[in-house]
Design a protein around this motif. Structure first.
Motif: not given
Length: 218
Positions: A15-22, A169-176
């Protein structure tokens, strides 16, 4: 169904990786949108009839269509029209640039027109050209008034990145979503995703308010 805190901790690195990309998408997109918006805003305020109308058409076109339709067009339709391949990350950044640019254009136009004409007249009286007056007198004053709505636009853009789930896109929502597909714990994971968005936006809002007070923006 009981809320299992133990489900969240193993998911946090992803989730942190997704937040970083976001955040990265929103920052790059907003920087590009700022360039587009400032140019379009000044064109709307001080451009000729043709250039002003072109800027107006761009603003109304983008503001009148959903951002999810814009990213779908850029990612799926545009490569069919021109021989280019657009990866999901690039499509996301370009979409934020264009979308935020249209809104920043109106922010810019409102800010520069709110500057009293006496400042422009003073610059011209000092021998500055019209362009230099706008650049060195009007623009710095307008920027101070633009900061609060620009901060709001950044927050909006951060939340808009969640819509890029439609292009993978592997942003926060996608990762979730991908984590839930593996452990089927939707309540815990979506709660964690929501809290992470809330932390990001509240932190950004706090920093922007401090900056506004420091600059004494009125």
């Amino acid at each position: 169904m009981q809320f299992e805190w133990s489900v969240i901790w193993p998911a946090m690195p992803i989730l942190l990786q997704g937040a970083k990309l976001t955040l990265w998408i929103s920052i790059l997109g907003l920087l590009g949108g700022l360039i587009i918006g400032v140019i379009a805003g000044f064109t709307r305020a001080y451009g000729g009839k043709i250039s002003s109308n072109v800027a107006l058409i761009f603003i109304e076109l983008i503001r009148g269509t959903p951002i999810v339709v814009q990213v779908m067009f850029i990612y799926f339709a545009l490569p069919m029209m021109v021989p280019i391949r657009i990866d999901p990350f690039t499509a996301a950044v370009v979409t934020i640039m264009i979308n935020s640019g249209a809104y920043i254009a109106e922010i810019t136009r409102g800010a520069v027109l709110s500057i009293h004409k006496g400042f422009r007249e003073a610059g011209l009286a000092l021998g500055l050209s019209r362009r230099d007056t706008l650049r060195y007198v009007v623009a710095p004053l307008a920027l101070r008034r633009m900061l609060p709505p620009l901060g709001n636009q950044w927050i909006v853009s951060i939340k808009d990145t969640s819509l890029f789930i439609v292009i993978g896109v592997a942003e926060l929502t996608r990762q979730g979503q991908e984590i839930i597909a593996g452990n089927f714990r939707a309540m815990e994971i979506w709660s964690a995703v929501a809290v992470m968005y809330l932390i990001i936006t509240l932190t950004l809002g706090f920093v922007l308010r401090r900056l506004e007070r420091k600059l004494k923006i009125i």
